[in-house]
Design an enzyme around this catalytic site. Sequence first.
Site, PDB file in Angstrom:
ATOM      1  N   CYS A 156      39.313  38.944  27.854  1.00 20.22           N
ATOM      2  CA  CYS A 156      40.126  38.258  29.098  1.00 20.22           C
ATOM      3  C   CYS A 156      40.283  39.459  30.140  1.00 20.22           C
ATOM      4  CB  CYS A 156      41.081  37.458  28.331  1.00 20.22           C
ATOM      5  SG  CYS A 156      40.641  35.844  27.456  1.00 20.22           S
ATOM      6  N   SER A 157      40.366  40.491  29.813  1.00 17.63           N
ATOM      7  CA  SER A 157      40.642  41.519  30.947  1.00 17.63           C
ATOM      8  C   SER A 157      39.657  42.094  31.603  1.00 17.63           C
ATOM      9  CB  SER A 157      41.711  42.716  30.145  1.00 17.63           C
ATOM     10  OG  SER A 157      43.032  42.163  29.703  1.00 17.63           O
TER      11      SER A 157
END
Length: 373
Positions: A156-157
Amino acid sequence: MYQPAITGSGVFTPTQVITNDELVLSFNAYADRFNSQHAEAIAAGEVQAKAHSSSEFIMNASGIMQRHVMDKDGVLDPEVMHPLLRQRTDDEPGIMAEMAMDACSKALAQAGRAPDEVDLVICAASNHERAYPAIAIEVQQLLGAGGFAFDMNVACSSATFGLQAAADMIRSGSVRCAVVVNPEICSGHLEWRDRDCHFIFGDVCTATVLERAEDAQGAHFLVTSTRCATQFSNNIRNNNGFLRRSRPAGTVDRRDMQFMQNGRKVFKEVLPLVVSHISGHLADSGVGADDLRRLWLHQANKTMNDFIGRKVLGRVPEADEQPNILQDYANTSSAGSIIAFSQYSDDMVPGDKGVICSFGAGYSVGSVLLERA
Ligand code: COA
């Protein structure tokens, strides 16, 4: 040293939408079929019956109302329960590259840049459709960009870590115009038959253009500082990988080849991590919480975002200070905070400051401090 700036952003949104009610109807039909097929084993206590899902639970627990997907029919068919995506031949563009082209074209148009002026493409996403050649190199070729390209994955990053990598290269002078693109086909790694998580994800692709501020053609955001942090955790995990077929017979469990999470633990452990990360980054950069015009947060859960906004600002954020898009898109992994940025930044005026922040598997947290020039 050059000052990096975001000069354009773009979002590719799949046309197909699944509402919570449609999703729940399909899941419950699947659960009913499963229960009747396993009636005897369930009665004997050997198999656990599947409980129904509910739109009310989904809305209350997450704030998600619908999600966009690349293939609605496959996902909603109780006999299938996953997207049916045509296998492309090696001679045609891959599906991630195709999504990327749409988002990149929009971002480049906003930046006023021709594709051949790009000298770096980073494809930063949670999953890539093949190991190699890099999706980013395919995008580079389809765009007609120069320079070099590579893929990266920080779940997600991915997008914020990609922004830091590109901004650092622009700062040092090794590249002049970069595109960071995030094609996230989350529907492909979500287990749609698991009631605890079947509502979480959606598909999308985002792109951002980064350049030297002095090269900007129009409105732009200075990247004043970036910060990335990681801390190992198994609470969000996907075991799919190239060694899958190398496992001894009988040890491959399809379930662990998809997204798995311990949602409650993620909730509890990630929140303090994110709050201290943003607060520390702001403090070290001499930016007060009161100086922030906007927080563009990772889009996983509304309660989580409300909590982060409240802790970082020290008060309940005004509606437009911390915009959410997850009600329309669900969790789109690394693309979520970029969708929020892309849709909620036009109104900002020179001097306005904001922070893009992602968080997720790894654990990973990435923050990008911006100032409208
Ligand atoms: N429909 C109805 N009930 C459901 C359900 C569904 N789809 N899914 C779970 N439930 C039930 C559970 O069985 C449980 O029932 P019980 O109390 O009788 O055991 C109850 O609802 C609560 O479940 P729980 O999983 O604890 O819900 P939650 O409030 O923690 O919300 C998440 C679930 C996933 C939305 C939440 O934990 C979350 O967002 N966590 C962070 C996720 C995150 O950021 N992940 C990063 C991914 S990249």
